[in-house]
Design a protein around this motif. Structure first.
Motif, PDB file in Angstrom:
ATOM      1  N   MET A   1       0.815  -1.215   0.000  1.00  0.00           N
ATOM      2  CA  MET A   1       0.000   0.000   0.000  1.00  0.00           C
ATOM      3  C   MET A   1       0.853   1.273   0.000  1.00  0.00           C
ATOM      4  N   VAL A   2       1.960   1.272   0.728  1.00  0.00           N
ATOM      5  CA  VAL A   2       2.849   2.448   0.721  1.00  0.00           C
ATOM      6  C   VAL A   2       3.453   2.601  -0.681  1.00  0.00           C
ATOM      7  N   LYS A   3       3.825   1.486  -1.274  1.00  0.00           N
ATOM      8  CA  LYS A   3       4.379   1.530  -2.625  1.00  0.00           C
ATOM      9  C   LYS A   3       3.333   2.086  -3.607  1.00  0.00           C
ATOM     10  N   LEU A   4       2.093   1.641  -3.429  1.00  0.00           N
ATOM     11  CA  LEU A   4       1.026   2.121  -4.319  1.00  0.00           C
ATOM     12  C   LEU A   4       0.763   3.612  -4.109  1.00  0.00           C
ATOM     13  N   LEU A   5       0.873   4.056  -2.855  1.00  0.00           N
ATOM     14  CA  LEU A   5       0.714   5.497  -2.587  1.00  0.00           C
ATOM     15  C   LEU A   5       1.787   6.290  -3.334  1.00  0.00           C
ATOM     16  N   PHE A   6       3.042   5.868  -3.184  1.00  0.00           N
ATOM     17  CA  PHE A   6       4.151   6.577  -3.832  1.00  0.00           C
ATOM     18  C   PHE A   6       4.000   6.535  -5.359  1.00  0.00           C
ATOM     19  N   LEU A   7       3.667   5.365  -5.872  1.00  0.00           N
ATOM     20  CA  LEU A   7       3.577   5.200  -7.327  1.00  0.00           C
ATOM     21  C   LEU A   7       2.382   5.951  -7.921  1.00  0.00           C
ATOM     22  N   SER A   8       1.207   5.822  -7.296  1.00  0.00           N
ATOM     23  CA  SER A   8       0.025   6.433  -7.913  1.00  0.00           C
ATOM     24  C   SER A   8       0.077   7.955  -7.819  1.00  0.00           C
ATOM     25  N   ALA A   9       0.669   8.488  -6.740  1.00  0.00           N
ATOM     26  CA  ALA A   9       0.828   9.946  -6.646  1.00  0.00           C
ATOM     27  C   ALA A   9       1.727  10.434  -7.785  1.00  0.00           C
ATOM     28  N   TYR A  10       2.749   9.655  -8.081  1.00  0.00           N
ATOM     29  CA  TYR A  10       3.686   9.983  -9.172  1.00  0.00           C
ATOM     30  C   TYR A  10       3.004   9.859 -10.529  1.00  0.00           C
ATOM     31  N   GLN A  11       2.336   8.735 -10.748  1.00  0.00           N
ATOM     32  CA  GLN A  11       1.701   8.520 -12.058  1.00  0.00           C
ATOM     33  C   GLN A  11       0.625   9.564 -12.322  1.00  0.00           C
ATOM     34  N   LYS A  12      -0.143   9.914 -11.290  1.00  0.00           N
ATOM     35  CA  LYS A  12      -1.216  10.890 -11.488  1.00  0.00           C
ATOM     36  C   LYS A  12      -0.634  12.234 -11.951  1.00  0.00           C
ATOM     37  N   LEU A  13       0.409  12.684 -11.251  1.00  0.00           N
ATOM     38  CA  LEU A  13       1.049  13.955 -11.624  1.00  0.00           C
ATOM     39  C   LEU A  13       1.639  13.907 -13.023  1.00  0.00           C
ATOM     40  N   LEU A  14       2.302  12.813 -13.290  1.00  0.00           N
ATOM     41  CA  LEU A  14       2.970  12.650 -14.578  1.00  0.00           C
ATOM     42  C   LEU A  14       1.948  12.646 -15.713  1.00  0.00           C
ATOM     43  N   TYR A  15       0.885  11.880 -15.539  1.00  0.00           N
ATOM     44  CA  TYR A  15      -0.141  11.806 -16.584  1.00  0.00           C
ATOM     45  C   TYR A  15      -0.845  13.153 -16.739  1.00  0.00           C
ATOM     46  N   GLU A  16      -1.065  13.858 -15.618  1.00  0.00           N
ATOM     47  CA  GLU A  16      -1.683  15.187 -15.715  1.00  0.00           C
ATOM     48  C   GLU A  16      -0.820  16.132 -16.540  1.00  0.00           C
ATOM     49  N   THR A  17       0.499  16.031 -16.313  1.00  0.00           N
ATOM     50  CA  THR A  17       1.428  16.903 -17.033  1.00  0.00           C
ATOM     51  C   THR A  17       1.407  16.605 -18.530  1.00  0.00           C
TER      52      THR A  17
ATOM     53  N   ASP B   1      -3.254  11.371 -25.511  1.00  0.00           N
ATOM     54  CA  ASP B   1      -4.557  10.773 -25.211  1.00  0.00           C
ATOM     55  C   ASP B   1      -4.454   9.589 -24.237  1.00  0.00           C
ATOM     56  N   ILE B   2      -3.327   8.884 -24.230  1.00  0.00           N
ATOM     57  CA  ILE B   2      -3.181   7.766 -23.284  1.00  0.00           C
ATOM     58  C   ILE B   2      -3.087   8.312 -21.857  1.00  0.00           C
ATOM     59  N   ALA B   3      -2.284   9.349 -21.685  1.00  0.00           N
ATOM     60  CA  ALA B   3      -2.142   9.964 -20.354  1.00  0.00           C
ATOM     61  C   ALA B   3      -3.476  10.528 -19.883  1.00  0.00           C
ATOM     62  N   ALA B   4      -4.227  11.151 -20.805  1.00  0.00           N
ATOM     63  CA  ALA B   4      -5.522  11.745 -20.438  1.00  0.00           C
ATOM     64  C   ALA B   4      -6.486  10.672 -19.942  1.00  0.00           C
ATOM     65  N   LYS B   5      -6.383   9.492 -20.538  1.00  0.00           N
ATOM     66  CA  LYS B   5      -7.246   8.385 -20.128  1.00  0.00           C
ATOM     67  C   LYS B   5      -6.783   7.812 -18.781  1.00  0.00           C
ATOM     68  N   ALA B   6      -5.474   7.704 -18.601  1.00  0.00           N
ATOM     69  CA  ALA B   6      -4.921   7.039 -17.416  1.00  0.00           C
ATOM     70  C   ALA B   6      -5.019   7.900 -16.155  1.00  0.00           C
ATOM     71  N   VAL B   7      -5.139   9.213 -16.327  1.00  0.00           N
ATOM     72  CA  VAL B   7      -5.059  10.093 -15.163  1.00  0.00           C
ATOM     73  C   VAL B   7      -6.203   9.829 -14.176  1.00  0.00           C
ATOM     74  N   LYS B   8      -7.388   9.551 -14.692  1.00  0.00           N
ATOM     75  CA  LYS B   8      -8.533   9.293 -13.801  1.00  0.00           C
ATOM     76  C   LYS B   8      -8.335   7.999 -13.023  1.00  0.00           C
ATOM     77  N   GLU B   9      -7.772   7.013 -13.695  1.00  0.00           N
ATOM     78  CA  GLU B   9      -7.545   5.732 -13.033  1.00  0.00           C
ATOM     79  C   GLU B   9      -6.502   5.895 -11.925  1.00  0.00           C
ATOM     80  N   SER B  10      -5.458   6.685 -12.200  1.00  0.00           N
ATOM     81  CA  SER B  10      -4.435   6.928 -11.172  1.00  0.00           C
ATOM     82  C   SER B  10      -5.035   7.630  -9.958  1.00  0.00           C
ATOM     83  N   ALA B  11      -5.956   8.560 -10.208  1.00  0.00           N
ATOM     84  CA  ALA B  11      -6.580   9.287  -9.097  1.00  0.00           C
ATOM     85  C   ALA B  11      -7.340   8.304  -8.199  1.00  0.00           C
ATOM     86  N   TYR B  12      -7.982   7.329  -8.805  1.00  0.00           N
ATOM     87  CA  TYR B  12      -8.729   6.324  -8.050  1.00  0.00           C
ATOM     88  C   TYR B  12      -7.775   5.445  -7.238  1.00  0.00           C
ATOM     89  N   HIS B  13      -6.632   5.078  -7.835  1.00  0.00           N
ATOM     90  CA  HIS B  13      -5.639   4.265  -7.120  1.00  0.00           C
ATOM     91  C   HIS B  13      -5.064   5.045  -5.933  1.00  0.00           C
TER      92      HIS B  13
END
Lengths: 156, 223
Positions: free
Chosen positions: B88-104, B110-122
């Motif tokens: 869970m700590v690993k998922l916290l670190f990873l999903s916070a990173y992926q969400k920011l990265l995909y938002e950027t 279009d792949i990042a735009a799709k993935a960003v919502k999923e990262s927010a849920y994770h």
């Protein structure tokens, strides 16, 4: 609608059988040019395992309706959200015991986590059991009034 | 380079999360972890397909026929699952990173735009669990703190160029969660690195051996 468009729109989602792909909002378009048909679809979730089946089903539906050549394209943009589910789709979900997602959001509206209304007894006294459910697009809930567990389409 | 690095992050994270399948601490969590793995796999497939188009290779080629030295994922995702707190700590670190990265990346990707919502849920899911574990029992707190201490050094690699600007936003997301969970933010000391250049821990080789065995034994096999 042409016969091909009608046939494609009537293809059912393999995981939420009560909905057609048009109800679910993942059918983005059907373009016909001569005997050549291009169908555009979009996934609900990137990992949705039903996409391969949907691709196959729309292709055979179009062929049965007379298309000579069929191309199925997958697009990601604009990304699908629960706002793409039609009013008919929402009604069908509720009738089948799956809570539809919260009402459509307007751009700029503040996102609030609303409770789900029980699709069986209508009570708003429900609780989320798990944010992840039986498919990628659903979460699991329970009604405190009638005690029934139910699926809900994740607000997304 | 970016597509391959991000694809490999998602692919290896998916494979690790899938190891929880049938081993979750409760049924709902088992399903949750498998769902998150599926989202990660979905993003990985899209990114691998796009990266492959430039390299003249398919997504399967890239996933199943590269050696460990050819993978570009960060070390964080290949580390073993450990206990539930580590996951869970690993998922916290990873999903916070992926969400920011995909938002950027999202405005033009279009792949990042799709993935960003999923990262927010994770991220939401991992946050809930880290709060519950950190601010839970003495034992859950001890394990969560151990997980944070062990994994923290690996977060530095996420912000190597070209993503160094994301570290601040990531800290703004992650540090308040740790604080509310009564978990101490570790000092920045050791900074293990190498994943983006293909220099991995021994854990990746073993993960790949399992992930690739079928395809290597039966090349081109399909369902």
């Amino acid at each position: 609608m042409t016969a091909v468009e009608e046939a494609v729109a009537a293809v059912r989602d393999p995981e939420i059988r009560v909905l057609t792909i048009a109800d679910l909002g993942i059918l983005r378009g059907v373009a016909e040019e001569g005997g050549r048909v291009t169908i555009t679809i979009t996934p609900t979730y990137t990992g949705c395992p039903a996409m391969d089946v949907i691709r196959r089903d729309v292709e055979s539906a179009a062929r049965r309706a007379g298309a000579a050549e069929v191309e199925v394209r997958t697009v990601l943009s604009p990304p699908w959200s629960t706002d793409w589910i039609s009013e008919t789709g929402r009604a069908k979900l509720a009738a089948a015991g799956t809570a539809p997602p919260p009402a459509r959001t307007r751009p700029g509206a503040v996102a609030l986590t609303l409770t789900m209304r029980c699709p069986r007894c209508g009570s708003a006294d429900t609780e989320e059991l798990s944010r992840f459910g039986s498919t990628a697009c659903k979460s699991l809930w329970r009604c405190r009034s009638c005690r029934e567990p139910f699926d809900s389409v994740k607000a997304h | 380079m970016n597509d391959l690095a991000l694809a490999d992050d998602a692919l290896i994270a998916a494979q690790r999360l899938a190891e929880w399948c049938s081993r979750g601490p409760e049924l709902e969590e088992d399903i949750a972890l498998a769902n998150i793995a599926l989202d990660q796999l979905g993003t990985a497939r899209l990114l691998l397909t796009r990266a492959g188009a430039e390299l003249g290779r398919t997504e399967d080629d890239l996933a199943y026929l590269r050696t460990d030295r050819e993978f570009r994922n960060c070390l964080l995702v290949e580390l073993p699952n450990g206990d539930f707190a580590v996951t869970m700590v690993k998922l916290l670190f990873l999903s916070a990173y992926q969400k920011l990265l995909y938002e950027t990346l999202a405005p033009e990707d279009d792949i990042a735009a799709k993935a960003v919502k999923e990262s927010a849920y994770h991220l939401d899911h991992a946050t809930l669990w880290v709060l519950r574990l950190g601010d839970g029992t003495e034992e859950s707190h001890r394990r969560a703190q151990q997980a944070v201490d062990d994994l923290w050094p690996y977060t530095h690699e996420l912000f190597e160029p070209p993503f160094e600007a994301l570290r601040e936003g990531w800290s703004v997301t992650v540090e308040p969660v740790l604080a509310e969970a009564t978990l101490a933010r570790p000092e920045d000391r050791w900074r293990p690195t190498g994943g983006r250049a293909g220099v991995h821990t021994e854990h990746l080789s073993r993960l790949l051996a399992e992930m690739q065995v079928l395809h290597r034994a039966h090349p081109g096999a399909t369902w």
